[in-house]
Design a protein around this motif. Structure first.
Motif, PDB file in Angstrom:
ATOM      1  N   TYR A  43      19.742  49.635 -15.120  1.00 41.78           N
ATOM      2  CA  TYR A  43      20.353  49.501 -13.796  1.00 41.78           C
ATOM      3  C   TYR A  43      19.597  48.891 -12.618  1.00 41.78           C
ATOM      4  CZ  TYR A  43      24.652  51.857 -14.970  1.00 41.78           C
ATOM      5  OH  TYR A  43      25.925  52.494 -15.856  1.00 41.78           O
ATOM      6  N   ARG A  44      18.369  49.312 -12.911  1.00 42.17           N
ATOM      7  CA  ARG A  44      17.241  49.208 -11.824  1.00 42.17           C
ATOM      8  C   ARG A  44      16.723  47.494 -11.894  1.00 42.17           C
ATOM      9  NH1 ARG A  44      11.390  49.166 -11.393  1.00 42.17           N
ATOM     10  NH2 ARG A  44      11.277  49.561 -13.555  1.00 42.17           N
ATOM     11  N   ALA A  45      16.905  47.065 -13.305  1.00 44.10           N
ATOM     12  CA  ALA A  45      16.583  45.707 -13.425  1.00 44.10           C
ATOM     13  C   ALA A  45      17.725  44.922 -13.002  1.00 44.10           C
ATOM     14  CB  ALA A  45      16.238  45.343 -15.069  1.00 44.10           C
ATOM     15  N   GLY A  46      18.814  45.508 -13.021  1.00 41.52           N
ATOM     16  CA  GLY A  46      20.179  44.594 -12.769  1.00 41.52           C
ATOM     17  C   GLY A  46      20.120  44.443 -11.167  1.00 41.52           C
ATOM     18  N   ILE A  47      19.988  45.577 -10.272  1.00 40.43           N
ATOM     19  CA  ILE A  47      20.152  45.659  -9.152  1.00 40.43           C
ATOM     20  C   ILE A  47      19.072  44.561  -8.433  1.00 40.43           C
ATOM     21  CG2 ILE A  47      19.523  47.118  -7.009  1.00 40.43           C
ATOM     22  CD1 ILE A  47      20.878  49.085  -8.678  1.00 40.43           C
ATOM     23  N   ALA A  48      17.799  44.724  -9.207  1.00 41.62           N
ATOM     24  CA  ALA A  48      16.567  43.542  -8.579  1.00 41.62           C
ATOM     25  C   ALA A  48      16.885  42.017  -9.023  1.00 41.62           C
ATOM     26  CB  ALA A  48      15.195  44.293  -9.428  1.00 41.62           C
ATOM     27  N   ASP A  49      17.714  42.035  -9.737  1.00 45.30           N
ATOM     28  CA  ASP A  49      18.010  40.663 -10.361  1.00 45.30           C
ATOM     29  C   ASP A  49      19.222  40.236  -9.094  1.00 45.30           C
ATOM     30  OD1 ASP A  49      17.501  38.392 -11.568  1.00 45.30           O
ATOM     31  OD2 ASP A  49      19.557  38.781 -12.877  1.00 45.30           O
ATOM     32  N   VAL A  50      19.818  41.142  -8.435  1.00 46.25           N
ATOM     33  CA  VAL A  50      20.727  40.407  -7.401  1.00 46.25           C
ATOM     34  C   VAL A  50      20.039  39.530  -6.408  1.00 46.25           C
ATOM     35  CG1 VAL A  50      22.377  41.229  -5.780  1.00 46.25           C
ATOM     36  CG2 VAL A  50      22.559  42.455  -8.055  1.00 46.25           C
ATOM     37  N   PRO A  51      20.531  38.300  -5.928  1.00 48.81           N
ATOM     38  CA  PRO A  51      19.962  37.542  -5.190  1.00 48.81           C
ATOM     39  C   PRO A  51      19.600  38.148  -3.844  1.00 48.81           C
ATOM     40  CG  PRO A  51      21.615  36.309  -6.322  1.00 48.81           C
ATOM     41  CD  PRO A  51      21.778  37.796  -6.738  1.00 48.81           C
ATOM     42  N   LYS A  52      18.733  37.844  -3.222  1.00 50.34           N
ATOM     43  CA  LYS A  52      18.389  38.404  -1.944  1.00 50.34           C
ATOM     44  C   LYS A  52      19.222  38.041  -0.846  1.00 50.34           C
ATOM     45  CE  LYS A  52      14.705  38.842   1.497  1.00 50.34           C
ATOM     46  NZ  LYS A  52      13.242  38.402   1.963  1.00 50.34           N
ATOM     47  N   GLY A  53      19.744  37.113  -1.037  1.00 50.64           N
ATOM     48  CA  GLY A  53      21.080  36.410  -0.200  1.00 50.64           C
ATOM     49  C   GLY A  53      22.026  37.360  -0.011  1.00 50.64           C
ATOM     50  N   GLN A  54      22.637  37.894  -1.115  1.00 49.79           N
ATOM     51  CA  GLN A  54      23.613  38.839  -1.168  1.00 49.79           C
ATOM     52  C   GLN A  54      23.188  40.026  -0.200  1.00 49.79           C
ATOM     53  OE1 GLN A  54      26.397  38.386  -3.103  1.00 49.79           O
ATOM     54  NE2 GLN A  54      25.406  36.204  -3.137  1.00 49.79           N
ATOM     55  N   TRP A  55      22.277  40.433  -0.216  1.00 51.13           N
ATOM     56  CA  TRP A  55      21.776  41.702   0.888  1.00 51.13           C
ATOM     57  C   TRP A  55      21.776  41.277   2.280  1.00 51.13           C
ATOM     58  CZ3 TRP A  55      21.013  46.684  -1.346  1.00 51.13           C
ATOM     59  CH2 TRP A  55      20.776  46.629  -2.609  1.00 51.13           C
ATOM     60  N   GLU A  56      21.344  40.013   2.248  1.00 47.47           N
ATOM     61  CA  GLU A  56      21.424  39.465   3.869  1.00 47.47           C
ATOM     62  C   GLU A  56      22.627  39.156   4.267  1.00 47.47           C
ATOM     63  OE1 GLU A  56      18.840  35.925   3.225  1.00 47.47           O
ATOM     64  OE2 GLU A  56      17.122  37.141   3.336  1.00 47.47           O
ATOM     65  N   ALA A  57      23.681  38.914   3.248  1.00 50.36           N
ATOM     66  CA  ALA A  57      25.074  38.522   3.582  1.00 50.36           C
ATOM     67  C   ALA A  57      25.830  39.883   4.162  1.00 50.36           C
ATOM     68  CB  ALA A  57      25.840  37.910   2.595  1.00 50.36           C
ATOM     69  N   CYS A  58      25.572  41.105   3.389  1.00 51.22           N
ATOM     70  CA  CYS A  58      26.159  42.166   3.550  1.00 51.22           C
ATOM     71  C   CYS A  58      25.504  42.762   5.161  1.00 51.22           C
ATOM     72  CB  CYS A  58      25.623  43.337   2.548  1.00 51.22           C
ATOM     73  SG  CYS A  58      26.389  42.996   1.071  1.00 51.22           S
ATOM     74  N   THR A  59      24.280  42.413   5.363  1.00 53.09           N
ATOM     75  CA  THR A  59      23.658  42.786   6.657  1.00 53.09           C
ATOM     76  C   THR A  59      24.414  41.904   7.625  1.00 53.09           C
ATOM     77  OG1 THR A  59      21.563  43.455   5.708  1.00 53.09           O
ATOM     78  CG2 THR A  59      21.850  43.027   8.024  1.00 53.09           C
ATOM     79  N   ALA A  60      24.583  40.648   7.534  1.00 57.99           N
ATOM     80  CA  ALA A  60      25.253  39.914   8.371  1.00 57.99           C
ATOM     81  C   ALA A  60      26.554  39.997   8.714  1.00 57.99           C
ATOM     82  CB  ALA A  60      25.163  38.398   7.941  1.00 57.99           C
ATOM     83  N   LEU A  61      27.389  40.561   7.584  1.00 60.38           N
ATOM     84  CA  LEU A  61      28.610  40.933   7.768  1.00 60.38           C
ATOM     85  C   LEU A  61      28.853  42.471   8.579  1.00 60.38           C
ATOM     86  CD1 LEU A  61      30.352  39.524   4.720  1.00 60.38           C
ATOM     87  CD2 LEU A  61      30.552  38.650   7.067  1.00 60.38           C
TER      88      LEU A  61
END
Length: 217
Positions: free
Chosen positions: A107-125
């Motif tokens: 799981y840790r590897a999968g989460i680390a592989d999620v693009p940084k832009g996805q996190w930024e999009a969640c923050t922007a929304l």
């Protein structure tokens, strides 16, 4: 020693009964490993250093010790502290906890592989943290690690004969019992190997189909 087909037919029902317990222990243990592994992963991402380090040392200890001593501890040692657990329950819990330390790393590897832009999009929304994890991050992370998680399911199934150590009448234990009564081990032990091959191949096919349908590369 020649192969006795009549004897093979006589012992097959006992082996299939043992296979049933093998599949039960594997299925329940794997479900526990998936859930608990995700819990370990999320706890490792907390901002609290004490929680992070405690979880890391627990998972490292479990992952670095063999499965059989863990089985003995749960089944034979815990009753000394007033916690008596049935053999099948002890097997399921030990398999689940042991493999949860591996799924946590997946799981840790999968989460680390999620693009940084996805996190930024969640923050922007301005998404709540719970929605960001449940609706955006985890679905993408899990899809990335489906092949590895499927491999651990097959590995757990192949480790299930170790439950013989705590008297679970799984398929290998069943073969040993019928062989001890007749003093013929060729047929039951060979049939155990064939049953493991059949179930492992079927599981591999199902995992690959699941991978092709849901996994991302």
């Amino acid at each position: 020693m020649t192969w006795d087909w009549q004897y093979t037919g006589d012992v097959l029902p006992d082996l299939l009964h043992g296979l049933r317990y093998t599949l039960i222990a594997t299925t329940l243990g794997y479900a526990l490993a998936l859930v608990l592994g995700l819990v370990w992963t999320l706890l490792r991402r907390t901002p609290y250093a004490a929680v992070n380090h405690t979880v890391r040392w627990i998972t490292e200890f479990v992952r670095s010790t063999p499965l059989i001593p863990q089985l003995y501890f749960v089944f034979f040692v815990l009753p000394a502290f007033g916690l008596t657990i049935g053999s099948l329950t002890a097997g399921v819990l030990t398999l689940g906890v042991h493999y949860s330390t591996y799924t946590a790393e997946v799981y840790r590897a999968g989460i680390a592989d999620v693009p940084k832009g996805q996190w930024e999009a969640c923050t922007a929304l301005n998404l709540p943290r719970s929605r960001a994890w449940l609706d955006v991050i985890l679905p993408q992370a899990v899809r990335r690690v489906i092949p590895t998680l499927g491999n651990y399911l097959i590995a757990m199934f192949k480790d299930s004969p170790l439950l013989l150590a705590v008297n679970v009448v799984e398929v290998l234990n069943a073969a040993y019992q019928v062989g001890s009564r007749s003093l013929r081990f060729l047929e039951p032990i060979t049939m155990v190997g064939l049953l493991f091959v059949v179930v492992s191949v079927i599981s591999s096919i199902l995992v690959r189909r699941l991978e092709r349908r849901y996994a991302t590369h």
